[in-house]
Structures are given as structure tokens and as C-alpha cells.
Design an enzyme around this catalytic site. Structure first.
Site, PDB file in Angstrom:
ATOM      1  N   GLU A 163      34.940  35.525  50.002  1.00 26.32           N
ATOM      2  CA  GLU A 163      34.484  35.722  48.616  1.00 26.32           C
ATOM      3  C   GLU A 163      33.649  34.534  48.135  1.00 26.32           C
ATOM      4  OE1 GLU A 163      36.797  38.028  45.220  1.00 26.32           O
ATOM      5  OE2 GLU A 163      37.513  35.970  45.391  1.00 26.32           O
ATOM      6  N   GLU A 166      30.359  34.833  49.707  1.00 25.29           N
ATOM      7  CA  GLU A 166      29.603  35.918  49.066  1.00 25.29           C
ATOM      8  C   GLU A 166      29.019  35.456  47.733  1.00 25.29           C
ATOM      9  OE1 GLU A 166      30.221  40.564  47.572  1.00 25.29           O
ATOM     10  OE2 GLU A 166      31.964  39.374  48.186  1.00 25.29           O
ATOM     11  N   CYS A 183      40.479  41.547  44.024  1.00 24.80           N
ATOM     12  CA  CYS A 183      41.846  41.399  44.553  1.00 24.80           C
ATOM     13  C   CYS A 183      42.835  42.365  43.919  1.00 24.80           C
ATOM     14  CB  CYS A 183      42.357  39.980  44.310  1.00 24.80           C
ATOM     15  SG  CYS A 183      41.331  38.720  45.045  1.00 24.80           S
ATOM     16  N   SER A 203      32.843  42.238  44.086  1.00 25.84           N
ATOM     17  CA  SER A 203      32.825  41.657  45.431  1.00 25.84           C
ATOM     18  C   SER A 203      33.132  42.741  46.452  1.00 25.84           C
ATOM     19  CB  SER A 203      33.870  40.544  45.530  1.00 25.84           C
ATOM     20  OG  SER A 203      34.086  40.174  46.878  1.00 25.84           O
ATOM     21  N   LYS A 242      49.680  48.617  44.631  1.00 28.55           N
ATOM     22  CA  LYS A 242      49.281  48.237  45.982  1.00 28.55           C
ATOM     23  C   LYS A 242      49.495  49.353  47.005  1.00 28.55           C
ATOM     24  CE  LYS A 242      47.503  44.102  45.836  1.00 28.55           C
ATOM     25  NZ  LYS A 242      46.177  43.810  46.424  1.00 28.55           N
ATOM     26  N   GLU A 245      46.441  51.344  46.828  1.00 25.26           N
ATOM     27  CA  GLU A 245      45.350  50.655  47.518  1.00 25.26           C
ATOM     28  C   GLU A 245      45.469  50.828  49.034  1.00 25.26           C
ATOM     29  OE1 GLU A 245      43.376  46.311  47.157  1.00 25.26           O
ATOM     30  OE2 GLU A 245      45.445  46.304  47.878  1.00 25.26           O
TER      31      GLU A 245
END
Length: 460
Positions: A163, A166, A183, A203, A242, A245
Site C-alpha cells: 500500500e 502504491e 483494509c 487501494s 470478515k 470478505e
């Protein structure tokens, strides 16, 4: 379970219609009239679990409820011998699945734990709020039957390498700014369904959980000389989003589902109790190398402003090739709300922002759409104080405990950071090793393939 299946639910038999859940919901996903059972609009819900934390409507001991409590345990994915009260708002759990899989002798079982878990877990064993217990946690996970006890803090360091690189590339080569952190899965889902026109700002990095899963089944499989098809990758998270995700269709760059199953901090506590492990009396143990070694920068991912601080520690040194004057960047620390800071990085005055609590996101995003925001980098966290206040953390039954718990958990992570020998992600020897042996360079071909992803509009 598909991504459209409700993971956050409200029990119609137990809900009193107090609407505390509606007050804390950052996306107005709780619908219903006062004093009547509420329900969750799954199209709006970002599964942050703040409604689960605040709910006070519990299963009464002395009143008849149509559905037996044993059936409610089953429907919620809970273990049958749970001794704690159950509440109207809940997240569907995976603890029974993990307990069963841990008995499978043919699987090579690896586990990772997010930074905030180590300052929440011990609360469920009667220890003071915010007690830091990473090495007891590692010991407990081994006793549960995991073959390798790794750490999400390691992949938090990995995230910073990707990150940070980036961000530097976007700033120096004219990429889309401000860049947003990626995140927090609840924040990402919110952006996809509410402001998809700003997805270019996000990102491309996967979250630390997903980076870890991808690395475990590739590099980790090679290190351990195991077939990735026979690996079970479990993560323990302070977050109720999560699991969502981990089930996203794009999260399988290892060739398999990168993270197989996710449980919360609360569920890990239940699993430890169910196994008869005396957490308080456990001898402390270390995490396994090489995917369990971490720096202070990885640790502070669990607090609001922590991702930003970790990124600045490494970004400063990557850009200037000089040591950062102070690793403690107090300007980005704080609590719920929106704050900004300026950091001089060589010739560049880097302007950053921190959004803590998803209710504070819309005004910032609107200012970006209008071209009125001159920031380079913004951290977004859905939960009010970052991951330490996540929906999967131990439930605080009295509101007056909240401030103390959140402050203690945050301080626990900052203390952990300051007491570690290494406090910058790029100084982690295991991070250096994985790049030299496997990944190549940050933003390189292999890193891009395993550690980055693309997100899509959910507005329709």
C-alpha cells in the site's frame, strides 16, 4: 453461504423495538417501528456488527419464548453448551464448523489473528478490559489443534509494503488521489454500493486477512511442504464482516479459497472454554515463523489511525532514504470522527485524513466528488474506534464500560508497538525474506497476482 445471505440478523422473538441498533447503524439498514421487532435491510447492511454490540434485548429466563434456546443456538451457529445470554441482534457464526474441522486429521490447519483480538480476547475470561495477551492466545490456539499459529500482524506489515508503494506511485506518477485504504471490508462494501464512482480511489491492496490467506496457501505451503488443497486456513477477527470478505468470489488467487473460515474474538473465547482450556493459567508461547513475525507497525492496524501511522513510518523512509525523526506520529492518532494531518516527507508535504466511524464518511466523499479535497491519502474504518471496537469483539453489557474498554484496548496496542524491537514494516526480517524468496518486489508481478484485487459497483 453466499454473499447475499444475511450474516447480521435480528431475532423477531427477542427484539423489543428499542431501536438502539438503528441509532448506531451507520447505513440506516435497521428498519421497523418503535416498540416493534426490527429487521435488517441486507442490501444496505455492511455487516459491521455495531447493532450486535449495542443490543440489549435478551432471551428471558423466566418467560416462555416460542422457540427453545437450543434451537436458537443451532440457528445462530453457536455451540450448544454456551453459558452466556443471547441477544436479539446477532451475527451468524462459524464456530461449530471450525470445531469439526479441527478434528480432521487429514487437514494441515493454520490460523491467523487480527491485531485487535489480542486486546479483547482476555476480557471474556474475566481479565481487566484491554488486557494484552498475544502469547497466551498463541498457546490456546495450539492447544485447540492448529498446526501453525501465524498472525495477521505479519500480513499487516506486508500490506504496508504494498500500500505504501502504491501511494508513492500514485503521488509521483499522477495516479488517482486521494487514495483510500482497503483494509476494512464493511467500508469497501459501503463504497461499492453507495459511491462506486470513487472506486478508482480505493487501494488495490487486499486486506491483511486476505493477503495472509493468499500467502499461507502458496509460500506457506512450500515452506511447510504441504499440499495447499489439504490446508485449512482459519482467521480470528474482531469484525463480523470478515466472513463476507473471505467469501468474495475474487478472493481465491492462491488457487483455492484464500481464507476458508472466519470466527470472531467472541467465538474464539467460546471455543477455548468449550475445550476446557484454562486461558488465565496458560504458559505463554510465540507465534510460528516465518509468517508470525511482526513489527509494531503491524500491531497498530487495530486502532483508528494505525494503518495511516504504519504507512507513514515506511513511506517516509522509502521516499527519503532517511530514518524518520520519530516513529510515534501522534498527529494521526485520535478517536471517532474525521481528522487531517500534514507530514513533511522530504520535499513532499503529504496531506492525510482519517475517518473513524462510517457515519463520518459521506461528507468526506461528497467533498472529493466536488473536487474540494486536497488530501493524498485517507484511512477509512467503519467501527467507531477502529477494529478494537469491532462487532466481533467481546460484548460490553453496560454502556459505561465502552469508553474504558476502547481506551484500554487502544493503549494496549500502542504499548505493544512501543515495546517491540522493530516498529517499521520494512524492517521485518520475515517480510524481507518473503520478497527475496517468493514475491520479488512490492507491486511486482507476483505481488500483484496474489496481494491485489479489483472491486466492483454494487449500486444496482
Amino acid at each position: 453461504m453466499s454473499n447475499n445471505t444475511a450474516m447480521i440478523c435480528i431475532d423477531q422473538e427477542l427484539c423489543t423495538g428499542c431501536r438502539r441498533c438503528a441509532e448506531v447503524c451507520p447505513v440506516d439498514a435497521i428498519e421497523g417501528n418503535d416498540r416493534e421487532p426490527q429487521h435488517v435491510n441486507t442490501d444496505k447492511c455492511v455487516m459491521c456488527g455495531q447493532c450486535v454490540q449495542v443490543c440489549k434485548g435478551y432471551y428471558p429466563i423466566y418467560e416462555d419464548v416460542p422457540t427453545p434456546i437450543s434451537k436458537k443456538y443451532f440457528d445462530r451457529g453457536m455451540l450448544g453448551d454456551n453459558k452466556e445470554p443471547i441477544f436479539a441482534a446477532y451475527n451468524k457464526g462459524q464456530i461449530k464448523k471450525v470445531k469439526e474441522l479441527l478434528q480432521n486429521k487429514e487437514l494441515f490447519k493454520v490460523v491467523q489473528c487480527a491485531p485487535a483480538v489480542r486486546v479483547g480476547l482476555s476480557e471474556d475470561f474475566g481479565m481487566p478490559l484491554g488486557t494484552l495477551s498475544p502469547r497466551k492466545m498463541a498457546a490456546a490456539l495450539r492447544k485447540l489443534g492448529f498446526d501453525k499459529v501465524y498472525d495477521t500482524n505479519f500480513s499487516a506489515d506486508l500490506t504496508i509494503m504494498e500500500e505504501g508503494s502504491e501511494l508513492i506511485e500514485r503521488v509521483t506518477k499522477g495516479g488517482t488521489l486521494p487514495m483510500f485504504t482497503s483494509c476494512c471490508p464493511a467500508w469497501v462494501k459501503y463504497l461499492e454500493q453507495t459511491y462506486p464512482e470513487l472506486l478508482g480511489n480505493l487501494s488495490s491492496c487486499k486486506s491483511p486477512q486476505q493477503m495472509a490467506g493468499s500467502v499461507f496457501k502458496t509460500y506457506g505451503a512450500k515452506v511447510n511442504k504441504v499440499d495447499p488443497a489439504k490446508m485449512l486456513s482459519v482467521s480470528v477477527m474482531p469484525c463480523t464482516c470478515k466472513e463476507f470478505e473471505s467469501e468474495r468470489e475474487e478472493m481465491k488467487d492462491s488457487g483455492y479459497r484464500d481464507v476458508d473460515v472466519v470466527i470472531t474474538t467472541r467465538e474464539l473465547a467460546h471455543l477455548i472454554k468449550d475445550s476446557g482450556i484454562d486461558f488465565k493459567e496458560l504458559e505463554e508461547e510465540d507465534f510460528d515463523d516465518p509468517l508470525g513475525l511482526y513489527t509494531g507497525a503491524g500491531t497498530i492496524f487495530g486502532v483508528t489511525g494505525g494503518v495511516m501511522e504504519a504507512a507513514l513510518r515506511t513511506g517516509y523512509e522509502l521516499i527519503t532514504k532517511k530514518q524518520i525523526p520519530s516513529v510515534d506520529l501522534s498527529a494521526v492518532r485520535g478517536g471517532e470522527g474525521f481528522r487531517t494531518a500534514e507530514v513533511q516527507v522530504g520535499d513532499l508535504k503529504l496531506k492525510v485524513g482519517i475517518v473513524s466511524g462510517l457515519k463520518n464518511a459521506a461528507p468526506v466523499l461528497e467533498s472529493i466528488k466536488k473536487g474540494e479535497c486536497d488530501l493524498h491519502f485517507i484511512e477509512f474504518m467503519t467501527c467507531p474506534e477502529g477494529c478494537v471496537s469491532g462487532g466481533g469483539q467481546p460484548k460490553l453489557l453496560l454502556d459505561e464500560y465502552k469508553e474504558e474498554a476502547y481506551n484500554n484496548r487502544k493503549q494496549g496496542l500502542y504499548d505493544h508497538d512501543s515495546n517491540l524491537a522493530l516498529r517499521k514494516s520494512h524492517e521485518n526480517p520475515s517480510i524481507k525474506k518473503i520478497y527475496s524468496e517468493f514475491l520479488g518486489a512490492p507491486l511486482g508481478h507476483k505481488s500483484h497476482e496474489l496481494l491485489h484485487t479489483k472491486y466492483k459497483s454494487r449500486k444496482e
